[in-house]
Design a protein around this motif. Structure first.
Motif, PDB file in Angstrom:
ATOM      1  N   ILE A 348       0.851  -1.185   0.000  1.00 21.21           N
ATOM      2  CA  ILE A 348       0.000   0.000   0.000  1.00 21.21           C
ATOM      3  C   ILE A 348       0.888   1.236   0.000  1.00 21.21           C
ATOM      4  N   MET A 349       0.753   2.064  -1.012  1.00 24.67           N
ATOM      5  CA  MET A 349       1.516   3.302  -1.115  1.00 24.67           C
ATOM      6  C   MET A 349       0.946   4.336  -0.155  1.00 24.67           C
ATOM      7  N   GLY A 350       1.841   5.014   0.550  1.00 28.13           N
ATOM      8  CA  GLY A 350       1.401   6.064   1.456  1.00 28.13           C
ATOM      9  C   GLY A 350       1.982   5.889   2.845  1.00 28.13           C
ATOM     10  N   SER A 351       1.762   6.864   3.704  1.00 28.19           N
ATOM     11  CA  SER A 351       2.299   6.836   5.061  1.00 28.19           C
ATOM     12  C   SER A 351       1.565   5.801   5.905  1.00 28.19           C
ATOM     13  N   LYS A 352       2.167   5.477   7.037  1.00 31.05           N
ATOM     14  CA  LYS A 352       1.511   4.551   7.965  1.00 31.05           C
ATOM     15  C   LYS A 352       0.203   5.130   8.493  1.00 31.05           C
ATOM     16  N   THR A 353       0.169   6.441   8.661  1.00 31.04           N
ATOM     17  CA  THR A 353      -1.054   7.086   9.148  1.00 31.04           C
ATOM     18  C   THR A 353      -2.189   6.925   8.151  1.00 31.04           C
ATOM     19  N   ARG A 354      -1.864   7.177   6.857  1.00 32.59           N
ATOM     20  CA  ARG A 354      -2.889   7.034   5.819  1.00 32.59           C
ATOM     21  C   ARG A 354      -3.347   5.585   5.708  1.00 32.59           C
ATOM     22  N   THR A 355      -2.385   4.643   5.761  1.00 31.82           N
ATOM     23  CA  THR A 355      -2.743   3.227   5.651  1.00 31.82           C
ATOM     24  C   THR A 355      -3.620   2.797   6.822  1.00 31.82           C
ATOM     25  N   ALA A 356      -3.314   3.303   8.011  1.00 27.88           N
ATOM     26  CA  ALA A 356      -4.131   2.975   9.181  1.00 27.88           C
ATOM     27  C   ALA A 356      -5.565   3.430   8.982  1.00 27.88           C
ATOM     28  N   ARG A 357      -5.750   4.614   8.386  1.00 28.59           N
ATOM     29  CA  ARG A 357      -7.102   5.102   8.102  1.00 28.59           C
ATOM     30  C   ARG A 357      -7.788   4.214   7.066  1.00 28.59           C
ATOM     31  N   LEU A 358      -7.026   3.754   6.039  1.00 26.71           N
ATOM     32  CA  LEU A 358      -7.595   2.889   5.007  1.00 26.71           C
ATOM     33  C   LEU A 358      -8.093   1.575   5.601  1.00 26.71           C
ATOM     34  N   LEU A 359      -7.333   1.039   6.543  1.00 27.31           N
ATOM     35  CA  LEU A 359      -7.640  -0.274   7.102  1.00 27.31           C
ATOM     36  C   LEU A 359      -8.554  -0.212   8.320  1.00 27.31           C
ATOM     37  N   ASP A 360      -8.880   0.980   8.786  1.00 22.39           N
ATOM     38  CA  ASP A 360      -9.668   1.135  10.000  1.00 22.39           C
ATOM     39  C   ASP A 360     -11.034   0.456   9.848  1.00 22.39           C
ATOM     40  N   GLY A 361     -11.338  -0.432  10.787  1.00 25.25           N
ATOM     41  CA  GLY A 361     -12.626  -1.099  10.781  1.00 25.25           C
ATOM     42  C   GLY A 361     -12.680  -2.365   9.963  1.00 25.25           C
ATOM     43  N   LEU A 362     -11.620  -2.663   9.213  1.00 30.89           N
ATOM     44  CA  LEU A 362     -11.588  -3.883   8.410  1.00 30.89           C
ATOM     45  C   LEU A 362     -10.981  -5.030   9.211  1.00 30.89           C
ATOM     46  N   PRO A 363     -11.365  -6.281   8.915  1.00 29.97           N
ATOM     47  CA  PRO A 363     -10.676  -7.418   9.517  1.00 29.97           C
ATOM     48  C   PRO A 363      -9.202  -7.385   9.107  1.00 29.97           C
ATOM     49  N   PRO A 364      -8.324  -7.976   9.906  1.00 33.42           N
ATOM     50  CA  PRO A 364      -6.897  -7.960   9.562  1.00 33.42           C
ATOM     51  C   PRO A 364      -6.645  -8.558   8.175  1.00 33.42           C
ATOM     52  N   LEU A 365      -5.893  -7.835   7.350  1.00 31.20           N
ATOM     53  CA  LEU A 365      -5.531  -8.318   6.020  1.00 31.20           C
ATOM     54  C   LEU A 365      -4.171  -9.012   6.086  1.00 31.20           C
ATOM     55  N   LYS A 366      -3.994  -9.977   5.195  1.00 30.22           N
ATOM     56  CA  LYS A 366      -2.767 -10.777   5.193  1.00 30.22           C
ATOM     57  C   LYS A 366      -1.669 -10.090   4.389  1.00 30.22           C
ATOM     58  N   ASN A 367      -0.423 -10.343   4.797  1.00 31.01           N
ATOM     59  CA  ASN A 367       0.775  -9.996   4.015  1.00 31.01           C
ATOM     60  C   ASN A 367       0.801  -8.532   3.575  1.00 31.01           C
ATOM     61  N   VAL A 368       0.436  -7.647   4.484  1.00 30.47           N
ATOM     62  CA  VAL A 368       0.408  -6.219   4.169  1.00 30.47           C
ATOM     63  C   VAL A 368       1.812  -5.634   4.306  1.00 30.47           C
ATOM     64  N   HIS A 369       2.225  -4.872   3.316  1.00 32.28           N
ATOM     65  CA  HIS A 369       3.512  -4.167   3.330  1.00 32.28           C
ATOM     66  C   HIS A 369       3.210  -2.680   3.145  1.00 32.28           C
ATOM     67  N   SER A 370       3.339  -1.944   4.229  1.00 30.78           N
ATOM     68  CA  SER A 370       3.018  -0.522   4.160  1.00 30.78           C
ATOM     69  C   SER A 370       3.892   0.243   5.142  1.00 30.78           C
ATOM     70  N   PRO A 371       4.512   1.300   4.673  1.00 32.60           N
ATOM     71  CA  PRO A 371       4.556   1.761   3.282  1.00 32.60           C
ATOM     72  C   PRO A 371       5.274   0.756   2.381  1.00 32.60           C
ATOM     73  N   VAL A 372       4.835   0.691   1.154  1.00 30.56           N
ATOM     74  CA  VAL A 372       5.378  -0.275   0.215  1.00 30.56           C
ATOM     75  C   VAL A 372       6.833   0.057  -0.111  1.00 30.56           C
ATOM     76  N   GLY A 373       7.655  -0.951  -0.271  1.00 35.50           N
ATOM     77  CA  GLY A 373       9.053  -0.755  -0.648  1.00 35.50           C
ATOM     78  C   GLY A 373      10.023  -0.904   0.501  1.00 35.50           C
ATOM     79  N   LEU A 374      11.256  -1.302   0.188  1.00 34.12           N
ATOM     80  CA  LEU A 374      12.299  -1.407   1.197  1.00 34.12           C
ATOM     81  C   LEU A 374      12.847  -0.031   1.561  1.00 34.12           C
ATOM     82  N   SER A 375      13.329   0.100   2.778  1.00 31.30           N
ATOM     83  CA  SER A 375      13.887   1.362   3.246  1.00 31.30           C
ATOM     84  C   SER A 375      15.334   1.489   2.777  1.00 31.30           C
ATOM     85  N   ILE A 376      15.517   2.149   1.644  1.00 32.60           N
ATOM     86  CA  ILE A 376      16.864   2.307   1.086  1.00 32.60           C
ATOM     87  C   ILE A 376      17.225   3.785   0.889  1.00 32.60           C
ATOM     88  N   GLY A 377      16.447   4.669   1.458  1.00 37.47           N
ATOM     89  CA  GLY A 377      16.713   6.096   1.309  1.00 37.47           C
ATOM     90  C   GLY A 377      16.354   6.645  -0.050  1.00 37.47           C
TER      91      GLY A 377
END
Length: 424
Positions: A348-377
């Motif tokens: 999921i592209m976007g900040s953790k705050t935005r992703t938390a709002r997207l997922l709010d109220g939903l059952p836990p989703l599997k294999n979520v990677h957010s923010p998307v991508g490895l931390s390489i600067g």
């Protein structure tokens, strides 16, 4: 390059050679079983080495195509004190390469394998050698999961042919068309291997072949040439000095499908890099002006809103998904439809705050990677795309890149914000 791609290229190249590393010992650039395609015009698709062997393999293409016979080539780069290989050899080890003209039964087999891989099923290519490795029989099988998830082999359905002796391309095209109309039995055709092949070139010197098709070891530093008198002519010399098994089986899996929801400008480099990394890329969006082949060449496009595209996509447990449309309501709608789906990866592209709002109220989703991508600067669309492609590759191969340095043990480190400068 994946076998999926090589089969596609072989279908359009009427005169090409399949090169496969059938034996690898010691340190080598690629693993045993890797293949590449070499065309008569000098094009190379895929690789077996860092570039050390390809030019020599290309030099053999015309002979293999003209004779319509397979050829074994040995590259022995293990002796560290042997300088005869020159400065261009970038790795050590023994590599035995099988060169096969893509015609007759091999062409038909690759065509069937491509159809199988395109359907999402794995396949095996089986080579059975006969008569002291002078003939080869081709077969392929479709690998399908059972109800318990274990693979099962199903015999291929390919029409029978006599031993391949006529490789005329015109008649070949007729035979292929005929085979499509009369699919009944497994094929048992044998491609013959000539004992009277010319000398085999080992980089960078010429090393003659024996009269029965085998070849000698690479030249030592103090012996650059071998005279005709030194060439053994005894038929007892084996054409299999590398102790190859009589049957070689290679299994190929279909490309994992990457579904990208969104067709904005930042998706373009992600789709391009993911395609280069071995993913079958699908781009889905409801904006017709963005979801075009001009913007996403070589990808599959699905046009529509989430409620329209989800039935078409038929998401399964081998799929990778990335949500990067930057449209909050549409992304929320799609995530609600993913609750009961099986998939391998959800970025999921976007900040953790935005992703938390997207997922709010939903059952836990599997294999979520957010923010998307490895931390390489990473900074900017191109670098962020690199970080996403790297994470896709890491998850595909089940490794935890960068986890020991910047993340917890056993986890993949992520950025804090999908848009902030330097977040990856």
């Amino acid at each position: 390059m994946e076998m999926h791609d090589l089969c596609t290229i072989a279908a359009r190249e009427m005169r090409c050679v399949l090169a496969t590393a059938i034996k690898v010992e010691g340190h080598a650039y690629r693993k045993q079983g890797v293949s590449m395609l070499l065309t008569e015009e000098g094009q190379m698709h895929g690789s077996i080495s860092p570039g050390c062997l390809e030019s020599d393999l290309q030099a053999r293409v015309n002979h293999v195509l003209d004779t319509k016979q397979m050829e074994f080539v040995e590259y022995d780069m293990r002796p560290e004190d042997d300088l005869s290989w020159g400065e261009t050899i970038g790795c050590g080890g023994l590599v035995v390469v099988l060169l096969e003209p893509v015609c007759g039964e091999l062409r038909s087999t690759l065509q069937k394998m491509h159809e199988c891989l395109q359907s999402g099923a794995a396949t095996t290519l089986i080579r059975t050698f006969h008569d002291d490795y002078t003939r080869v029989q081709y077969d392929w099988k479709r690998v399908e999961p059972t109800a318990k998830g274990h693979p099962v082999l199903r015999p291929s359905l390919v029409p029978p042919h006599d031993r391949v002796t006529n490789y005329n391309l015109t008649s070949l095209q007729v035979d292929v068309q005929h085979s499509r109309e009369n699919i009944k039995h497994e094929h048992t055709a044998l491609t013959q291997y000539s004992r009277d092949i010319p000398r085999l070139t080992l980089v960078p010197e010429m090393v003659p072949a024996t009269s029965n098709g085998s070849h000698s070891s690479p030249p030592s530093s103090d012996s650059q040439h071998i005279s005709e008198a030194d060439i053994p002519t005894n038929d007892a010399i084996s054409t299999n000095p590398w102790d190859l098994p009589q049957q070689l089986t290679s299994q190929y899996t279909p490309k994992p499908r990457l579904i990208i929801i969104g067709a904005g400008n930042d998706v373009i480099p992600v789709a391009r890099l993911a395609g280069s990394a071995g993913f079958r890329v699908v781009v889905a969006d409801w904006r017709e002006s963005l979801c075009t082949l001009e913007r996403f060449p070589g990808t599959e496009l699905v046009l529509g809103f989430p409620c329209e595209i989800m039935p078409l996509l038929n998401v399964n447990n081998g799929d990778y998904l990335i949500i990067m449309s930057h449209n909050f309501p549409r992304e929320r709608e799609l995530l609600e439809m993913l609750v009961d789906c099986e998939y391998a990866y959800l970025g999921i592209m976007g900040s953790k705050t935005r992703t938390a709002r997207l997922l709010d109220g939903l059952p836990p989703l599997k294999n979520v990677h957010s923010p998307v991508g490895l931390s390489i600067g990473a900074d900017g669309p191109e670098q962020i795309a690199i970080s996403i492609a790297a994470e896709l590759i890491a998850c595909k191969h089940k490794v935890s890149a960068l986890s020991t340095e910047v993340g917890q043990k056993g986890s993949v480190a992520h950025a804090n914000d999908g848009h902030r400068s330097g977040s990856r």
